[in-house]
Design a protein around this motif. Sequence first.
Motif, PDB file in Angstrom:
ATOM      1  N   GLN A   4       0.917  -1.268  -0.028  1.00  0.00           N
ATOM      2  CA  GLN A   4       0.061   0.198   0.101  1.00  0.00           C
ATOM      3  C   GLN A   4       0.850   1.300   0.068  1.00  0.00           C
ATOM      4  O   GLN A   4       0.318   2.364  -0.116  1.00  0.00           O
ATOM      5  N   TYR A   5       2.301   1.254   0.104  1.00  0.00           N
ATOM      6  CA  TYR A   5       3.050   2.325   0.339  1.00  0.00           C
ATOM      7  C   TYR A   5       4.120   2.090  -0.958  1.00  0.00           C
ATOM      8  O   TYR A   5       4.381   1.382  -1.391  1.00  0.00           O
ATOM      9  N   LEU A   6       4.537   3.378  -1.080  1.00  0.00           N
ATOM     10  CA  LEU A   6       5.668   3.457  -2.002  1.00  0.00           C
ATOM     11  C   LEU A   6       6.618   4.369  -1.323  1.00  0.00           C
ATOM     12  O   LEU A   6       6.321   5.121  -0.276  1.00  0.00           O
ATOM     13  N   TYR A   7       7.975   4.382  -1.505  1.00  0.00           N
ATOM     14  CA  TYR A   7       9.018   5.302  -0.905  1.00  0.00           C
ATOM     15  C   TYR A   7       9.385   6.284  -1.796  1.00  0.00           C
ATOM     16  O   TYR A   7       9.637   6.041  -2.965  1.00  0.00           O
ATOM     17  N   LEU A  23      -1.905   8.770  -5.945  1.00  0.00           N
ATOM     18  CA  LEU A  23      -2.633   8.779  -7.103  1.00  0.00           C
ATOM     19  C   LEU A  23      -3.621  10.128  -7.052  1.00  0.00           C
ATOM     20  O   LEU A  23      -4.062  10.546  -7.941  1.00  0.00           O
ATOM     21  N   LYS A  24      -4.209  10.109  -6.023  1.00  0.00           N
ATOM     22  CA  LYS A  24      -5.338  11.082  -5.695  1.00  0.00           C
ATOM     23  C   LYS A  24      -4.538  12.633  -6.004  1.00  0.00           C
ATOM     24  O   LYS A  24      -5.036  13.336  -6.717  1.00  0.00           O
ATOM     25  N   LEU A  25      -3.335  12.863  -5.481  1.00  0.00           N
ATOM     26  CA  LEU A  25      -2.664  14.121  -5.863  1.00  0.00           C
ATOM     27  C   LEU A  25      -2.113  14.474  -7.239  1.00  0.00           C
ATOM     28  O   LEU A  25      -2.568  15.336  -7.850  1.00  0.00           O
ATOM     29  N   LEU A  55       0.742   5.338 -11.909  1.00  0.00           N
ATOM     30  CA  LEU A  55      -0.412   5.868 -12.236  1.00  0.00           C
ATOM     31  C   LEU A  55      -1.322   5.107 -13.115  1.00  0.00           C
ATOM     32  O   LEU A  55      -2.690   5.156 -12.976  1.00  0.00           O
ATOM     33  N   LEU A  56      -1.011   3.883 -13.597  1.00  0.00           N
ATOM     34  CA  LEU A  56      -1.929   2.875 -14.184  1.00  0.00           C
ATOM     35  C   LEU A  56      -2.667   2.212 -13.148  1.00  0.00           C
ATOM     36  O   LEU A  56      -3.557   1.609 -13.369  1.00  0.00           O
ATOM     37  N   LYS A  57      -2.344   2.337 -11.943  1.00  0.00           N
ATOM     38  CA  LYS A  57      -3.248   1.783 -10.915  1.00  0.00           C
ATOM     39  C   LYS A  57      -4.372   2.439 -10.604  1.00  0.00           C
ATOM     40  O   LYS A  57      -5.438   1.984  -9.839  1.00  0.00           O
ATOM     41  N   SER A  58      -4.271   3.839 -11.255  1.00  0.00           N
ATOM     42  CA  SER A  58      -5.795   4.780 -11.142  1.00  0.00           C
ATOM     43  C   SER A  58      -6.799   4.307 -11.852  1.00  0.00           C
ATOM     44  O   SER A  58      -6.628   4.155 -13.092  1.00  0.00           O
ATOM     45  N   PRO A  59      -8.029   4.111 -11.292  1.00  0.00           N
ATOM     46  CA  PRO A  59      -9.297   3.861 -12.229  1.00  0.00           C
ATOM     47  C   PRO A  59      -9.897   5.063 -12.974  1.00  0.00           C
ATOM     48  O   PRO A  59     -10.613   5.043 -13.702  1.00  0.00           O
ATOM     49  N   ASN A  60      -9.089   6.229 -12.521  1.00  0.00           N
ATOM     50  CA  ASN A  60      -9.608   7.464 -12.963  1.00  0.00           C
ATOM     51  C   ASN A  60      -8.912   8.132 -13.981  1.00  0.00           C
ATOM     52  O   ASN A  60      -9.140   9.369 -14.579  1.00  0.00           O
TER      53      ASN A  60
END
Length: 199
Positions: A4-7, A23-25, A55-60
């Motif tokens: 769930q995290y990235l560094y 992703l929201k940002l 970014l490809l993880k974003s459904p939006n």
Amino acid sequence: GSNQYLYKSRQNRGEQVKIDNYLKLNEQVYRNILNYSKSQVVFDSSKTADRAELLLKSPNLNIILVHLIRDGRGVLWSNKRKKGQTFLSTLRWISANLKVEIMKRRRKDTPQIFIRYEDLVKNPEKELSNILKLAGLSYEPSMINFRGAVQHQLAGNRLRKQQNRREIRQDLSWRTELKWFDLLIFNIFGLWLNKFYQK
């Protein structure tokens, strides 16, 4: 879980950032750009496969992957002019493109296009048309006049600031400027991948 995290890789090393927040940002940044510019598409010139994967993880976000590749010897010479080391520059070029190739194969359902720098310079109208077609857009001659448009790039090639340069031309200075030792190191480690991209 840890996935769930990235560094962060450059600032605040070790600080954990949630992927959802990241992703929201980014989604908000893109929305702001579209609202301000009244445009339909954002061209993000980020150059890392890691960022694209996130970014490809974003459904939006409807993402199109553009893999722009330059002859590795030209990349090496560009890095050498900035005091880069031959061996490390070669390995970084190999690593960056192998990551992209892995991502492209994992994301076969994502629209993607492969463009050679050399082809883009020789025929920018054709190559831009191919990219735009994937985004559902049409090429317009004014797009080549990038000096005449307002630019908001935060980083990039220093030539973007040279307002007196209008033409797009290929930089082949590596052919005469790279030393034989630099070419030898590159050929030992990177020639196979360079030939793969020149097919």
